[in-house]
Design an enzyme around this catalytic site. Sequence first.
Site, PDB file in Angstrom:
ATOM      1  N   ARG A 195     -30.198   5.687  54.536  1.00  0.00           N
ATOM      2  CA  ARG A 195     -29.426   6.254  55.651  1.00  0.00           C
ATOM      3  C   ARG A 195     -28.282   7.134  55.142  1.00  0.00           C
ATOM      4  O   ARG A 195     -27.982   8.175  55.732  1.00  0.00           O
ATOM      5  CB  ARG A 195     -28.899   5.135  56.559  1.00  0.00           C
ATOM      6  CG  ARG A 195     -28.312   5.669  57.850  1.00  0.00           C
ATOM      7  CD  ARG A 195     -28.203   4.607  58.951  1.00  0.00           C
ATOM      8  NE  ARG A 195     -28.128   5.269  60.252  1.00  0.00           N
ATOM      9  CZ  ARG A 195     -27.039   5.255  61.033  1.00  0.00           C
ATOM     10  NH1 ARG A 195     -25.978   4.572  60.684  1.00  0.00           N
ATOM     11  NH2 ARG A 195     -27.050   5.904  62.175  1.00  0.00           N
TER      12      ARG A 195
ATOM     13  N   HIS B 190     -27.894  10.967  56.263  1.00  0.00           N
ATOM     14  CA  HIS B 190     -26.705  11.475  56.969  1.00  0.00           C
ATOM     15  C   HIS B 190     -25.929  12.507  56.158  1.00  0.00           C
ATOM     16  O   HIS B 190     -25.254  13.362  56.725  1.00  0.00           O
ATOM     17  CB  HIS B 190     -25.809  10.320  57.416  1.00  0.00           C
ATOM     18  CG  HIS B 190     -26.272   9.681  58.681  1.00  0.00           C
ATOM     19  ND1 HIS B 190     -25.450   8.974  59.530  1.00  0.00           N
ATOM     20  CD2 HIS B 190     -27.499   9.646  59.256  1.00  0.00           C
ATOM     21  CE1 HIS B 190     -26.151   8.535  60.563  1.00  0.00           C
ATOM     22  NE2 HIS B 190     -27.396   8.916  60.409  1.00  0.00           N
TER      23      HIS B 190
ATOM     24  N   TRP C 170     -36.468  -2.625  63.510  1.00  0.00           N
ATOM     25  CA  TRP C 170     -37.611  -1.996  64.187  1.00  0.00           C
ATOM     26  C   TRP C 170     -38.922  -2.709  63.839  1.00  0.00           C
ATOM     27  O   TRP C 170     -39.877  -2.616  64.578  1.00  0.00           O
ATOM     28  CB  TRP C 170     -37.725  -0.526  63.798  1.00  0.00           C
ATOM     29  CG  TRP C 170     -36.670   0.367  64.332  1.00  0.00           C
ATOM     30  CD1 TRP C 170     -36.756   1.119  65.478  1.00  0.00           C
ATOM     31  CD2 TRP C 170     -35.383   0.663  63.758  1.00  0.00           C
ATOM     32  NE1 TRP C 170     -35.601   1.844  65.644  1.00  0.00           N
ATOM     33  CE2 TRP C 170     -34.744   1.592  64.606  1.00  0.00           C
ATOM     34  CE3 TRP C 170     -34.703   0.243  62.613  1.00  0.00           C
ATOM     35  CZ2 TRP C 170     -33.477   2.102  64.344  1.00  0.00           C
ATOM     36  CZ3 TRP C 170     -33.435   0.748  62.353  1.00  0.00           C
ATOM     37  CH2 TRP C 170     -32.827   1.657  63.212  1.00  0.00           C
TER      38      TRP C 170
HETATM   39 FE1  CCH Z   1     -31.878   6.270  61.850  1.00  0.00          FE
HETATM   40  N1  CCH Z   1     -30.603   5.037  62.849  1.00  0.00           N
HETATM   41  N2  CCH Z   1     -31.813   7.579  63.394  1.00  0.00           N
HETATM   42  N3  CCH Z   1     -32.986   7.573  60.791  1.00  0.00           N
HETATM   43  N4  CCH Z   1     -31.781   5.019  60.276  1.00  0.00           N
HETATM   44  C1  CCH Z   1     -30.129   3.825  62.408  1.00  0.00           C
HETATM   45  C2  CCH Z   1     -30.461   3.187  61.249  1.00  0.00           C
HETATM   46  C3  CCH Z   1     -31.264   3.749  60.263  1.00  0.00           C
HETATM   47  C4  CCH Z   1     -31.142   7.414  64.559  1.00  0.00           C
HETATM   48  C5  CCH Z   1     -30.253   6.396  64.870  1.00  0.00           C
HETATM   49  C6  CCH Z   1     -30.037   5.287  64.071  1.00  0.00           C
HETATM   50  C7  CCH Z   1     -33.450   8.784  61.214  1.00  0.00           C
HETATM   51  C8  CCH Z   1     -33.376   9.256  62.533  1.00  0.00           C
HETATM   52  C9  CCH Z   1     -32.581   8.714  63.509  1.00  0.00           C
HETATM   53  C10 CCH Z   1     -32.439   5.211  59.072  1.00  0.00           C
HETATM   54  C11 CCH Z   1     -33.057   6.359  58.650  1.00  0.00           C
HETATM   55  C12 CCH Z   1     -33.290   7.459  59.458  1.00  0.00           C
HETATM   56  C13 CCH Z   1     -29.243   3.288  63.392  1.00  0.00           C
HETATM   57  C14 CCH Z   1     -28.503   1.962  63.272  1.00  0.00           C
HETATM   58  C15 CCH Z   1     -29.195   4.183  64.424  1.00  0.00           C
HETATM   59  C16 CCH Z   1     -28.402   4.057  65.716  1.00  0.00           C
HETATM   60  C17 CCH Z   1     -27.200   2.113  62.475  1.00  0.00           C
HETATM   61  C18 CCH Z   1     -26.476   0.804  62.323  1.00  0.00           C
HETATM   62  O1  CCH Z   1     -26.111   0.222  63.363  1.00  0.00           O
HETATM   63  O2  CCH Z   1     -26.271   0.362  61.171  1.00  0.00           O
HETATM   64  C19 CCH Z   1     -31.495   8.479  65.473  1.00  0.00           C
HETATM   65  C20 CCH Z   1     -30.949   8.665  66.874  1.00  0.00           C
HETATM   66  C21 CCH Z   1     -32.385   9.260  64.831  1.00  0.00           C
HETATM   67  C22 CCH Z   1     -33.049  10.449  65.429  1.00  0.00           C
HETATM   68  O3  CCH Z   1     -34.070  10.881  65.013  1.00  0.00           O
HETATM   69  C23 CCH Z   1     -34.032   9.493  60.113  1.00  0.00           C
HETATM   70  C24 CCH Z   1     -34.611  10.902  60.197  1.00  0.00           C
HETATM   71  C25 CCH Z   1     -33.918   8.678  59.014  1.00  0.00           C
HETATM   72  C26 CCH Z   1     -34.325   8.919  57.584  1.00  0.00           C
HETATM   73  C27 CCH Z   1     -35.237   9.777  57.225  1.00  0.00           C
HETATM   74  C28 CCH Z   1     -32.363   3.987  58.292  1.00  0.00           C
HETATM   75  C29 CCH Z   1     -33.006   3.740  56.925  1.00  0.00           C
HETATM   76  C30 CCH Z   1     -31.619   3.072  59.048  1.00  0.00           C
HETATM   77  C31 CCH Z   1     -31.282   1.622  58.679  1.00  0.00           C
HETATM   78  C32 CCH Z   1     -29.896   1.512  58.085  1.00  0.00           C
HETATM   79  C33 CCH Z   1     -29.492   0.102  57.751  1.00  0.00           C
HETATM   80  O4  CCH Z   1     -28.307  -0.087  57.453  1.00  0.00           O
HETATM   81  O5  CCH Z   1     -30.313  -0.816  57.771  1.00  0.00           O
END
Ligand code: CCH
Length: 287
Positions: A44, A48, A187
């Site tokens: 993530r 970002h 998820w």
């Molecule tokens: Fe995402 N993401 N993401 N995401 N994401 C969150 C967590 C992860 C969105 C929203 C969220 C991508 C696209 C999107 C990861 C990778 C990717 C969370 C929870 C949200 C909200 C954050 C928290 O509470 O800690 C949205 C909207 C989009 C739109 O498309 C893409 C693209 C990627 C990478 C290629 C990953 C990995 C996580 C898990 C992080 C963790 O701490 O476990």
Amino acid sequence: SSGETKGIFTPKFEDYQKVYNEVAKLLEEKDDYDDGSYGPVLVRLAWHASGTFDKETGTGGSNGATMRFAPEGDHGANAGLKAARDFLEPVKEKFPWISYSDLWILSGVCAIQEMQGPTIPYRPGRVDKEVAACTPDGRLPDASQGNKHLRDIFYRMGFNDQEIVALSGAHALGRCHTDRSGFDGPWTFSPTVVTNEYYNLLLKEKWTWKKWNGPKQYEDKTSKSLMMLPTDMALISDKSFKPWVEKYAKDNDLFFKDFSAVITKLFELGVPFAESSEKYTFKPTNA
Ligand code: CCH
């Protein structure tokens, strides 16, 4: 061998592999976090850092690591990513020659490969920038929105519909945290392994609104322990996105191939690589 020419250290492939190995070692050692791995939060962080890119102005992207500075580090979308940046601090101390920008992306590559994902080719060459290069808030996606918003955000970076769906498969990994995004839960049932399960669950589960006081999210009818964001559900309500969800659900090899290609593109947005720059392929430590 690593060249030390007139005091200027020119890192080579094996030096980057050493950084990779160090991140992999720490991932293995520090298993007392979330679902047993810092891997998802490292992915993530790399996303970002890269996803702020704007193709019209050429601003943002992974070249700069401007999330180190308060204005960008404090953007709501980046809540919780300090855990990933702090995790990498000992690596930066051990290998001070690597820029934060290169380190964050290398760590994302390492995390994906160590979590049994596809090989992700890597090129170094990012340079850290000053606070003035921080991007404005609002460039990263807002999970409460739908397909139009996804297109606005990802087309701005230069992606198409297929690429949006392939990138979203990263949500096989990790979880939402109420103290970060406000959303809650993972998820998939295997949040520390890269799989196409996200697509399978999107299609096969019945998703209903979760009854709670938090932000609007979906929960699966069967176990009530998994979640989908409104933006995740947009991938199956949209006529152009859905066929890709179906393809990736059926074919994990296709997902791996397309995910590798699209995340490499994401990680390189706006990075001015030298023409001679080589793509490195790191050896996973479990291979
Ligand atoms: Fe995402 N993401 N993401 N995401 N994401 C969150 C967590 C992860 C969105 C929203 C969220 C991508 C696209 C999107 C990861 C990778 C990717 C969370 C929870 C949200 C909200 C954050 C928290 O509470 O800690 C949205 C909207 C989009 C739109 O498309 C893409 C693209 C990627 C990478 C290629 C990953 C990995 C996580 C898990 C992080 C963790 O701490 O476990």
